[in-house]
Design a protein around this motif. Structure first.
Motif, PDB file in Angstrom:
ATOM      1  N   ALA A 284       0.822  -1.214   0.000  1.00 18.66           N
ATOM      2  CA  ALA A 284       0.000   0.000   0.000  1.00 18.66           C
ATOM      3  C   ALA A 284       0.853   1.261   0.000  1.00 18.66           C
ATOM      4  O   ALA A 284       0.468   2.284  -0.552  1.00 18.66           O
ATOM      5  N   SER A 285       2.022   1.193   0.627  1.00 17.06           N
ATOM      6  CA  SER A 285       2.878   2.386   0.702  1.00 17.06           C
ATOM      7  C   SER A 285       4.344   1.974   0.639  1.00 17.06           C
ATOM      8  O   SER A 285       4.696   0.809   0.847  1.00 17.06           O
ATOM      9  N   PHE A 286       5.205   2.967   0.380  1.00 17.74           N
ATOM     10  CA  PHE A 286       6.641   2.720   0.339  1.00 17.74           C
ATOM     11  C   PHE A 286       7.121   2.259   1.722  1.00 17.74           C
ATOM     12  O   PHE A 286       7.965   1.367   1.832  1.00 17.74           O
ATOM     13  N   ALA A 287       6.544   2.862   2.764  1.00 18.53           N
ATOM     14  CA  ALA A 287       6.950   2.480   4.125  1.00 18.53           C
ATOM     15  C   ALA A 287       6.583   1.024   4.405  1.00 18.53           C
ATOM     16  O   ALA A 287       7.378   0.268   4.978  1.00 18.53           O
ATOM     17  N   ASP A 288       5.403   0.611   3.987  1.00 23.30           N
ATOM     18  CA  ASP A 288       4.999  -0.786   4.176  1.00 23.30           C
ATOM     19  C   ASP A 288       5.941  -1.728   3.431  1.00 23.30           C
ATOM     20  O   ASP A 288       6.381  -2.750   3.964  1.00 23.30           O
ATOM     21  N   GLY A 289       6.207  -1.366   2.191  1.00 18.98           N
ATOM     22  CA  GLY A 289       7.077  -2.227   1.382  1.00 18.98           C
ATOM     23  C   GLY A 289       8.482  -2.291   1.954  1.00 18.98           C
ATOM     24  O   GLY A 289       9.104  -3.359   1.990  1.00 18.98           O
ATOM     25  N   ALA A 290       8.981  -1.128   2.411  1.00 19.14           N
ATOM     26  CA  ALA A 290      10.335  -1.102   2.978  1.00 19.14           C
ATOM     27  C   ALA A 290      10.409  -1.978   4.225  1.00 19.14           C
ATOM     28  O   ALA A 290      11.395  -2.684   4.457  1.00 19.14           O
ATOM     29  N   ALA A 291       9.341  -1.934   5.028  1.00 18.71           N
ATOM     30  CA  ALA A 291       9.320  -2.770   6.233  1.00 18.71           C
ATOM     31  C   ALA A 291       9.365  -4.253   5.855  1.00 18.71           C
ATOM     32  O   ALA A 291      10.017  -5.063   6.522  1.00 18.71           O
ATOM     33  N   ALA A 292       8.675  -4.605   4.784  1.00 17.16           N
ATOM     34  CA  ALA A 292       8.684  -6.002   4.332  1.00 17.16           C
ATOM     35  C   ALA A 292      10.082  -6.406   3.843  1.00 17.16           C
ATOM     36  O   ALA A 292      10.582  -7.487   4.170  1.00 17.16           O
ATOM     37  N   LEU A 306      15.694  -8.273  -5.156  1.00 15.94           N
ATOM     38  CA  LEU A 306      14.718  -7.731  -4.202  1.00 15.94           C
ATOM     39  C   LEU A 306      14.720  -6.221  -4.377  1.00 15.94           C
ATOM     40  O   LEU A 306      15.707  -5.562  -4.076  1.00 15.94           O
ATOM     41  N   ARG A 307      13.647  -5.655  -4.891  1.00 13.18           N
ATOM     42  CA  ARG A 307      13.582  -4.212  -5.127  1.00 13.18           C
ATOM     43  C   ARG A 307      12.164  -3.720  -4.879  1.00 13.18           C
ATOM     44  O   ARG A 307      11.204  -4.471  -5.001  1.00 13.18           O
ATOM     45  N   LEU A 308      12.083  -2.450  -4.595  1.00  9.09           N
ATOM     46  CA  LEU A 308      10.784  -1.857  -4.261  1.00  9.09           C
ATOM     47  C   LEU A 308      10.721  -0.443  -4.815  1.00  9.09           C
ATOM     48  O   LEU A 308      11.551   0.395  -4.463  1.00  9.09           O
ATOM     49  N   PHE A 402      21.511   3.360   7.036  1.00 10.94           N
ATOM     50  CA  PHE A 402      20.943   2.370   7.941  1.00 10.94           C
ATOM     51  C   PHE A 402      19.422   2.486   7.892  1.00 10.94           C
ATOM     52  O   PHE A 402      18.877   3.555   7.607  1.00 10.94           O
ATOM     53  N   TRP A 403      18.753   1.376   8.166  1.00 12.60           N
ATOM     54  CA  TRP A 403      17.290   1.345   8.028  1.00 12.60           C
ATOM     55  C   TRP A 403      16.619   2.482   8.798  1.00 12.60           C
ATOM     56  O   TRP A 403      15.661   3.097   8.308  1.00 12.60           O
ATOM     57  N   SER A 404      17.104   2.783   9.994  1.00 13.09           N
ATOM     58  CA  SER A 404      16.399   3.800  10.785  1.00 13.09           C
ATOM     59  C   SER A 404      16.551   5.199  10.191  1.00 13.09           C
ATOM     60  O   SER A 404      15.779   6.093  10.525  1.00 13.09           O
ATOM     61  N   HIS A 433      13.550   3.960  -5.918  1.00 11.29           N
ATOM     62  CA  HIS A 433      13.385   2.564  -5.511  1.00 11.29           C
ATOM     63  C   HIS A 433      14.517   2.137  -4.589  1.00 11.29           C
ATOM     64  O   HIS A 433      15.590   2.720  -4.582  1.00 11.29           O
ATOM     65  N   ILE A 434      14.193   1.132  -3.798  1.00 13.48           N
ATOM     66  CA  ILE A 434      15.204   0.423  -3.016  1.00 13.48           C
ATOM     67  C   ILE A 434      15.677  -0.725  -3.891  1.00 13.48           C
ATOM     68  O   ILE A 434      14.871  -1.526  -4.352  1.00 13.48           O
ATOM     69  N   SER A 435      16.993  -0.770  -4.150  1.00 10.77           N
ATOM     70  CA  SER A 435      17.471  -1.824  -5.046  1.00 10.77           C
ATOM     71  C   SER A 435      18.430  -2.785  -4.374  1.00 10.77           C
ATOM     72  O   SER A 435      18.731  -3.838  -4.922  1.00 10.77           O
ATOM     73  N   HIS A 436      18.964  -2.430  -3.207  1.00 12.41           N
ATOM     74  CA  HIS A 436      19.940  -3.284  -2.525  1.00 12.41           C
ATOM     75  C   HIS A 436      19.615  -3.251  -1.042  1.00 12.41           C
ATOM     76  O   HIS A 436      19.462  -2.168  -0.468  1.00 12.41           O
ATOM     77  N   VAL A 437      19.512  -4.406  -0.462  1.00 10.89           N
ATOM     78  CA  VAL A 437      19.191  -4.474   0.968  1.00 10.89           C
ATOM     79  C   VAL A 437      20.275  -5.237   1.726  1.00 10.89           C
ATOM     80  O   VAL A 437      20.928  -6.126   1.186  1.00 10.89           O
ATOM     81  N   TYR A 438      20.456  -4.848   2.970  1.00 12.22           N
ATOM     82  CA  TYR A 438      21.395  -5.487   3.891  1.00 12.22           C
ATOM     83  C   TYR A 438      20.665  -5.650   5.224  1.00 12.22           C
ATOM     84  O   TYR A 438      19.676  -4.961   5.468  1.00 12.22           O
TER      85      TYR A 438
END
Lengths: 529, 529
Positions: A284-292, A306-308, A402-404, A433-438
């Protein structure tokens, strides 16, 4: 590689009419023919090298590998940032190298560096020529050569027990995949520049590929390096990991040609996966997707891709130019996930991932959006050429944190870009978009489209400065995978602080006492007294 | 920490009689009482610091935090290698610091460094004092202080979103686990020195824990660092990963106090796993077992703990001193595997691992050997004290290499140790295990037990030199997790080559122009003209 834009001209396609209409109506693009000048019409200043300089270079690599013709020099002028393209399309060649030199071996590279150090001629290593951060435009030089590494393009060893390969720096990524693929292996490194980028460039610029969640970044893949410097040769990497002092490989990775020329890269390889599958999920939102995404990055399972996309990027559907503006794009935020392995492994991983994403309020969209992304994964740079052709301006920038810190970083960069460009009379479309996650954080990749306005380079320069300030102020890094070059150098200096810059200068002074290697790139200059 | 040995004296236990018999019969140990001298009987030379030096140190940290008493100085003399213990047990204190200084903050560390740089007093950072490579014994100094960081032992931040914690360097590992555990997290870093090692030491020496297969090495866990140097402060780490230049964190990690004093470490944390399980597997040979570990490291599944003892170590059953020599030890080669997660996750991972190991000709031994290993995982250093007490000599060394180099490296090091010590009249028992695996390679950890002979330090020095030569000649790194210190420095110089050493000297000269930081540790001296 197209001299005035990206890639193979045969792959280029004009924008569909609805997209052009959208640019006109939404962004005020004065659409029309904005084609580049003809290559043959471009003038280049006379080379600033004397006959003795050219003779010394010829002695190092052979006369046939020293080129001073206009076309060679134009083709090695700057990189592929949008300002680079705008300038070269207009025939502006002030940053052209005075010669292009093509060494065939590590020893020839050493010989070129020695000759250039003696003559105070700057050297800019040139792999795929895909820098988007001014990494090929040295500053404060009287003369410089582009050291084109294309002749050094062999795989010199393949160790199937250790699963490593030794690749020369001028090898382009598709050729590496071809050679490894013949033996059943892959590097798994697919950045957007994949089709035209080189192995040496990946190492020198700390590249990250689209499958970084599964394969790691390029710096994770490198187990060994050989580097030619004006002071001699550096050979690093006797074990995957070591406690014998600092990891000097990590000092060479990201050094962008300022410390030496990477002449050999040992990389980890993996078996080619039997199957690959991609899929889309909606949040529903970028924040929701980022949390996932954060949940997957921290607790797994981790897909290979994994991208959003944020709401704007999802709405525009950038991955599918044909769909822009036709109303078929999804609402909310689109995530693309990729899996690799046997069909059974993929099914199992996919099911476990789906359980996490459903709990995180994701809605499965099936294979369609994933396959669409896969199909268009290397096409954005072509799209940029098409946008430039009709009078629009498109550029990207990226960061990580960092995520926070991600939410405030996202807002700050958006605000900076929209505010600056709107103020300059070219209100932009800003997508992310978020393209790389750690486990501890993620990257943010911004795409900006606007009208070109009167002076597109100046407009963008203002926006980019504001965005860079916002990145540093919000705690992000000035680049997650584009690098520093000359464009990011001043913000990089703020990122590492005065003592960090002293370290870089100390290393450079020792390895390159004449200061011939990529002057102005990466290393912040000492503060004036 | 016991001044003359390892750990808490209450944990020490004498060797069982069968073990003593074995030492006597097999290795010719002249068993008898070889207890250390009394602490109160040890003499230390007068401190080589003037009243003005001490006043400057007191001004930096407060007079109550500057200690020159004999006991404090003895307790900060050298580290915990066996030669260190042999010498301190004999009351030999030539490497004692002239004072012990205990700063309470980053700013106090800066003040100490400034004062010492001005006065040319060397500074040796001291965390847990567990170095086994001469990292606490500077060379060529007229006077030095041990900078004991125990007062800086707080957790200053915990970010549950990014899953990172900020820890001060003097915090010991069990305290970090305790504080993190209260919030449901773990670092997952459990080297053999765990009970007495410090966070700053882990970072400065590139530590690797026994669960590195699951949690990564300490250098993988560090996302940020603050470093105090004589020239100011360095703050690194704005994102988990970045393409903004070289990764300078990786230049600080492994710098062993030669570039600066680490005053804060940001680490990745993970939720405490609900369950842990350990098990044993038997392989017919070390080569068979290594092939099985390689398969798991390259293709998965990867347990959290993964180790393999060679035939000799398996036979001796080092992990279980009570069983030494009683014939209960298994034949072949013992592998220990550990799993973490929910019971369901463990069962699933264990089943998939078992399938791979059976195919690799492994034989399951059940939980017994795994639990035995878990129980004794931190006890080897206590065992060493007991061996010293009865007149035996025990020491370890380790290396790492790419998989294809592992067989020849293993043979070369064994041959060097056995040949040298046998030639010196103290034929050894040489045991080895693989304790850390990577897709491209693994570590080898050797344990040597012999009679002390007339001059145990000299005997070992010869054996260690021969083993170090063998490591470098066979392509390994001089240390996978013990570090460089002064003991490995000459071989480290061969490992990184003259230009690698130039880089280290360049960085050190810039950050520590007076050369006060851990002189002689890590950084190879320039060749004499």
């Amino acid at each position: 590689m197209l001299w005035s834009g990206w890639g193979d001209p045969a792959e280029a396609a004009p924008l569909p009419e609805p997209t052009v209409g959208l640019l006109r109506d939404l962004l005020g693009v004065k659409t029309g023919d904005a084609a580049p000048v003809a290559l043959t019409a471009i003038e280049v200043a006379a080379p600033r090298l004397g006959d003795d300089d050219l003779a010394a270079l010829a002695a190092a690599v052979g006369a046939e590998h020293v080129r001073t013709d206009a076309e060679s020099r134009v083709r090695h002028t700057r990189g592929k940032s949008t300002p680079d393209l705008v300038r070269i399309r207009a025939g502006e060649t002030s940053d052209a190298p005075d010669a292009v030199v093509l060494p065939g071996s590590h020893d020839e590279v050493l010989a070129v560096l020695r000759a250039c150090a003696e003559r105070r001629v700057a050297v800019v290593p040139f792999g795929g020529g895909t820098s988007v951060v001014g990494g090929l435009a040295p500053e404060g030089v009287s003369a410089f050569v582009a050291l084109d590494l294309r002749r050094m393009d062999a795989m010199t060893a393949l160790d199937e027990v250790s699963r490593t390969a030794v690749l020369q720096p001028g090898m382009l990524a598709p050729r590496a995949e071809e050679l490894l693929g013949e033996r059943g292996y892959t590097l798994g490194h697919f950045p957007q520049s994949y089709e035209w980028a080189s192995i040496g460039g990946f190492a020198a610029a700390r590249s990250s590929g689209q499958a970084s969640a599964g394969y790691g970044r390029f710096d994770d893949m490198v187990t060994g390096l050989t580097v030619a410097t004006p002071e001699g040769t550096l050979e690093l990497g006797r074990a995957p990991k070591s406690a014998a002092g600092p990891d000097l490989r990590q000092l060479v990775l990201g050094s962008e040609g300022a410390f030496g020329v990477i002449t050999s890269v040992t990389v980890r390889i993996r078996p080619v996966p039997p199957e690959r599958a991609y899929e889309g999920w909606r949040f529903a939102s970028f924040a929701d997707g980022a949390a996932a995404l954060r949940r997957l990055a921290q607790d797994g399972p981790l897909p290979v891709v994994l991208r959003l996309s944020d709401e704007t990027e999802t709405m525009i559907g950038l991955a599918d130019p044909a769909a822009i503006g036709d109303g078929s794009a999804a609402a909310g935020c689109l995530a693309v996930l990729g899996y690799e392995g046997t069909a059974g492994e993929i099914a199992e991983r996919r099911a476990r991932t789906a359980a996490v994403l459903r709990e995180a309020r994701g809605e499965p969209l099936g294979a369609g959006p994933g396959e669409k992304w896969r199909h268009g994964r290397f096409s954005a740079p072509y799209l940029r050429d098409a946008l430039l052709d009709v009078g629009a301006f498109a550029e990207t920038l990226e960061t990580a944190a960092f995520w926070s810190d991600i939410p405030k970083l996202y807002e700050a960069v958006r605000r900076a870009l929209i505010g600056t460009l709107s103020g300059a009379g070219t209100p932009p479309l800003v997508m992310c978009h978020i393209s790389h996650v750690y486990p501890a954080g993620a990257s943010l990749y911004f795409t900006v489209v606007s009208a070109q306005g009167d002076d597109p380079v100046a407009h963008w320069d203002g926006a980019k400065r504001a965005a860079s300030d916002a990145i540093i102020d919000a705690g992000g890094t000035i680049s997650h995978h584009h690098g520093v070059g000359t464009d990011h150098r001043d913000w990089y200096a703020r990122e590492i602080g005065p003592l960090g810059a002293e370290i870089l200068r100390a290393v450079k002074d020792r390895l390159d006492p004449a200061g011939i290697l990529n002057p102005g790139v990466l290393v912040p200059p000492a503060a004036r007294e």
